[in-house]
Design a protein around this motif. Structure first.
Motif, PDB file in Angstrom:
ATOM      1  N   GLU A  84     -43.032  18.898  10.618  1.00  0.00           N
ATOM      2  CA  GLU A  84     -42.022  19.934  10.363  1.00  0.00           C
ATOM      3  C   GLU A  84     -41.348  19.707   9.013  1.00  0.00           C
ATOM      4  OE1 GLU A  84     -39.216  20.555  13.702  1.00  0.00           O
ATOM      5  OE2 GLU A  84     -40.606  19.422  14.931  1.00  0.00           O
ATOM      6  N   ASP A  85     -41.208  20.781   8.248  1.00  0.00           N
ATOM      7  CA  ASP A  85     -40.409  20.731   7.024  1.00  0.00           C
ATOM      8  C   ASP A  85     -39.004  21.199   7.386  1.00  0.00           C
ATOM      9  OD1 ASP A  85     -39.028  21.218   4.689  1.00  0.00           O
ATOM     10  OD2 ASP A  85     -40.750  22.026   3.606  1.00  0.00           O
ATOM     11  N   ASN A  86     -38.123  20.210   7.521  1.00  0.00           N
ATOM     12  CA  ASN A  86     -36.749  20.518   7.932  1.00  0.00           C
ATOM     13  C   ASN A  86     -35.762  20.267   6.792  1.00  0.00           C
ATOM     14  OD1 ASN A  86     -34.674  21.248   9.670  1.00  0.00           O
ATOM     15  ND2 ASN A  86     -34.321  19.140  10.309  1.00  0.00           N
TER      16      ASN A  86
ATOM     17  N   GLN B 226     -27.615  19.856  -2.715  1.00  0.00           N
ATOM     18  CA  GLN B 226     -27.311  21.219  -2.239  1.00  0.00           C
ATOM     19  C   GLN B 226     -27.704  21.479  -0.793  1.00  0.00           C
ATOM     20  OE1 GLN B 226     -29.257  20.459  -4.856  1.00  0.00           O
ATOM     21  NE2 GLN B 226     -30.912  21.915  -5.185  1.00  0.00           N
ATOM     22  N   LYS B 227     -28.325  20.495  -0.125  1.00  0.00           N
ATOM     23  CA  LYS B 227     -28.704  20.724   1.270  1.00  0.00           C
ATOM     24  C   LYS B 227     -27.479  20.590   2.194  1.00  0.00           C
ATOM     25  CE  LYS B 227     -33.108  21.342   0.664  1.00  0.00           C
ATOM     26  NZ  LYS B 227     -33.283  22.270  -0.469  1.00  0.00           N
ATOM     27  N   ASN B 228     -27.635  21.024   3.456  1.00  0.00           N
ATOM     28  CA  ASN B 228     -26.482  21.014   4.371  1.00  0.00           C
ATOM     29  C   ASN B 228     -25.939  19.601   4.579  1.00  0.00           C
ATOM     30  OD1 ASN B 228     -27.389  23.616   4.499  1.00  0.00           O
ATOM     31  ND2 ASN B 228     -27.035  23.854   6.696  1.00  0.00           N
TER      32      ASN B 228
ATOM     33  N   THR C  48     -36.981  15.645   6.066  1.00  0.00           N
ATOM     34  CA  THR C  48     -35.748  16.339   5.715  1.00  0.00           C
ATOM     35  C   THR C  48     -35.309  15.890   4.320  1.00  0.00           C
ATOM     36  OG1 THR C  48     -33.580  16.997   6.524  1.00  0.00           O
ATOM     37  CG2 THR C  48     -34.149  14.711   6.837  1.00  0.00           C
ATOM     38  N   SER C  49     -34.540  16.744   3.650  1.00  0.00           N
ATOM     39  CA  SER C  49     -34.109  16.457   2.276  1.00  0.00           C
ATOM     40  C   SER C  49     -32.605  16.283   2.232  1.00  0.00           C
ATOM     41  CB  SER C  49     -34.509  17.638   1.381  1.00  0.00           C
ATOM     42  OG  SER C  49     -33.834  17.554   0.132  1.00  0.00           O
ATOM     43  N   PHE C  50     -32.160  15.350   1.390  1.00  0.00           N
ATOM     44  CA  PHE C  50     -30.723  15.146   1.220  1.00  0.00           C
ATOM     45  C   PHE C  50     -30.280  15.445  -0.206  1.00  0.00           C
ATOM     46  CE2 PHE C  50     -31.814  11.769   4.485  1.00  0.00           C
ATOM     47  CZ  PHE C  50     -31.427  12.541   5.564  1.00  0.00           C
TER      48      PHE C  50
ATOM     49  N   SER D  78     -36.952  11.321  -1.409  1.00  0.00           N
ATOM     50  CA  SER D  78     -36.877  12.787  -1.488  1.00  0.00           C
ATOM     51  C   SER D  78     -37.434  13.412  -0.220  1.00  0.00           C
ATOM     52  CB  SER D  78     -37.667  13.311  -2.693  1.00  0.00           C
ATOM     53  OG  SER D  78     -39.050  13.197  -2.442  1.00  0.00           O
ATOM     54  N   GLY D  79     -37.102  14.690  -0.053  1.00  0.00           N
ATOM     55  CA  GLY D  79     -37.658  15.446   1.061  1.00  0.00           C
ATOM     56  C   GLY D  79     -39.145  15.691   0.850  1.00  0.00           C
ATOM     57  N   THR D  80     -39.571  15.823  -0.396  1.00  0.00           N
ATOM     58  CA  THR D  80     -40.997  16.038  -0.687  1.00  0.00           C
ATOM     59  C   THR D  80     -41.813  14.849  -0.176  1.00  0.00           C
ATOM     60  OG1 THR D  80     -40.276  17.184  -2.684  1.00  0.00           O
ATOM     61  CG2 THR D  80     -42.614  16.669  -2.511  1.00  0.00           C
ATOM     62  N   ASP D  81     -41.350  13.636  -0.492  1.00  0.00           N
ATOM     63  CA  ASP D  81     -42.062  12.442  -0.023  1.00  0.00           C
ATOM     64  C   ASP D  81     -42.097  12.386   1.503  1.00  0.00           C
ATOM     65  OD1 ASP D  81     -42.049  11.972  -2.700  1.00  0.00           O
ATOM     66  OD2 ASP D  81     -41.347   9.902  -2.582  1.00  0.00           O
TER      67      ASP D  81
HETATM   68  C1  PLP Z   1     -38.160  23.906   2.309  1.00  0.00           C
HETATM   69  C2  PLP Z   1     -38.088  22.695   1.423  1.00  0.00           C
HETATM   70  N1  PLP Z   1     -39.043  21.756   1.517  1.00  0.00           N
HETATM   71  C3  PLP Z   1     -39.027  20.646   0.776  1.00  0.00           C
HETATM   72  C4  PLP Z   1     -38.011  20.407  -0.130  1.00  0.00           C
HETATM   73  C5  PLP Z   1     -38.091  19.189  -0.979  1.00  0.00           C
HETATM   74  O1  PLP Z   1     -36.990  18.364  -0.907  1.00  0.00           O
HETATM   75  P1  PLP Z   1     -36.625  17.428  -2.163  1.00  0.00           P
HETATM   76  O2  PLP Z   1     -36.097  18.297  -3.242  1.00  0.00           O
HETATM   77  O3  PLP Z   1     -35.612  16.488  -1.597  1.00  0.00           O
HETATM   78  O4  PLP Z   1     -37.873  16.727  -2.556  1.00  0.00           O
HETATM   79  C6  PLP Z   1     -36.971  21.358  -0.263  1.00  0.00           C
HETATM   80  C7  PLP Z   1     -35.809  21.206  -1.163  1.00  0.00           C
HETATM   81  O5  PLP Z   1     -35.676  20.866  -2.229  1.00  0.00           O
HETATM   82  C8  PLP Z   1     -37.021  22.532   0.534  1.00  0.00           C
HETATM   83  O6  PLP Z   1     -36.059  23.466   0.442  1.00  0.00           O
END
Ligand code: PLP
Length: 374
Positions: free
Chosen positions: A156-158, A185-187, A180-182, A59-62
């Protein structure tokens, strides 16, 4: 007429052959977890960002908290970020154990205001976590200068802005890591959850590589860790999609241009793009004090507009303030944006009639609801 907010299935149907073949190749290979497709995608992503290393995660959070942990930023430390973001940014800091400290956002771009960061720095500050909100980079050149002066790490939170650029910089030019998150719904989205971090630092990479797989390195466990592996199926899909990212961003920019042209006399606050920046419009966010009424009007008319994000994070019930809650704490610009923001349908596959209909309905609402004094 209905105008959807996302077009995931349209994108899939446009590239069905390529995607199906990529998924079939993983199924045929028998290597479903951290297989060769993950390695291949990591190499492609690192090259794409012009970074030494990319690490696929679940995940993008991780991808935000693992580098904090790798840098041993946690209990007793402070990380400065923005409250104008998705909740996951602050969750990442909180999961690592550090204290979240906010600097307000700019009223025009809604990205963190670099001129407000230094006032928030204390001897406990260890890192800055700027967010590239809605598709436009934060002013990283100014942020890197602050980080350098105060010896702070930058992550950076991308999650929202792959393929964006600043005027005189590209993302990661001066940062320690970027997540970055995949999520679909992301780009650049896979068919489920996924994320990656990129870095030029071998130490961050080595530590995160072990942490994503139960602390293991070359089959021995060097520490406790987690399960944050990117699945091979997602990696194979992402390899296919990465080739299209520039063309998709260009189309988003084109759609944004049509919205801006169609709404320029509406009285709505339209997105600000800083000169020379490449804003890739993950979201096209307009603002109006009549947001709730306008959202209802559009939704009733079949336009699936949404709001990102209607409650600023420091005002969320779930925000872990701990015992020292200061409910009078104000982030004026972030709160103003939260009260007024609304996102219009935005995806590369959106049709011309859907764009025209969205503009028509926005203009109709503004005409009917023109306030005295406007
Ligand atoms: C700005 C931002 N940071 C972090 C995240 C976390 O990504 P993920 O949902 O893949 O954990 C998201 C999206 O969900 C996001 O929009």
């Amino acid at each position: 007429m209905k105008t959807p907010f996302y077009g995931h299935e349209r994108q899939y149907h446009n590239m069905k052959k390529e995607i199906d073949a990529a998924i079939a190749s993983v199924l045929d290979s028998g290597q479903y977890v951290l297989g060769p497709q993950v390695k291949k995608f990591e190499e492609e992503l690192a090259q794409y960002f012009g970074c030494k290393i990319a690490l696929g995660l679940n995940s993008g959070t991780d991808a935000l908290w693992l580098p904090l942990m790798a840098l041993e930023i946690g209990a007793g430390d402070e990380v400065i970020t923005t409250s104008n973001t998705f909740f996951a940014t602050v969750e990442a800091i909180w999961i690592a154990g550090a204290k979240v400290v906010f600097a307000d956002s700019r009223r025009d771009t809604n990205n963190i205001d670099p001129s407000l960061i230094e006032a928030r720095i204390t001897p406990k500050t260890k890192a800055l976590m700027p967010v590239h909100l809605y598709g436009q980079p934060a002013e990283m050149d100014r942020i890197w200068a602050i980080a350098k002066k105060h010896n702070l790490a930058v992550i950076e939170d991308n999650a929202q802005s792959i393929d964006s650029r600043g005027k005189d910089f590209k993302l990661m030019d001066g940062s320690d890591a970027m997540g970055t998150s995949f999520i679909i719904q992301k780009n650049l989205g896979c068919f489920g959850d996924g994320g990656a971090l990129v870095t030029n630092r071998e130490d961050i990479f080595r530590r995160c590589e072990a942490l994503r797989n139960h602390g293991s390195y070359k089959r021995s466990h060097h520490s406790f860790g987690f399960n944050s592996r990117l699945d091979s199926i997602h990696a194979a899909v992402l390899s296919v999609k990465l080739k299209h990212i520039t063309e998709w961003s260009d189309r988003r920019i084109e759609v944004a241009g049509m919205y801006t042209k169609g709404l320029k006399d509406s009285g709505l606050k339209l997105p600000t793009v800083l000169p020379g920046y490449r804003h890739v419009f993950h979201l096209y966010v307009i603002e109006t004090p009549q947001r709730d009424d306008m959202l209802k009007f559009l939704n009733d008319a079949g336009v699936d507009a949404k709001s990102h994000y209607p409650i600023a994070i420091h005002k969320q019930q779930g925000f872990p303030w701990g015992k020292d809650v200061d409910w009078n704490f104000r982030l004026t610009n972030t709160e103003a944006n939260a009260a007024e923001c609304m996102s219009l349908p935005m995806f590369p596959e959106i049709r011309q009639d859907e764009i025209d209909y969205t503009i028509e309905k926005c203009v109709e609402f503004c005409r009917k609801n023109k306030r005295t004094g406007d």
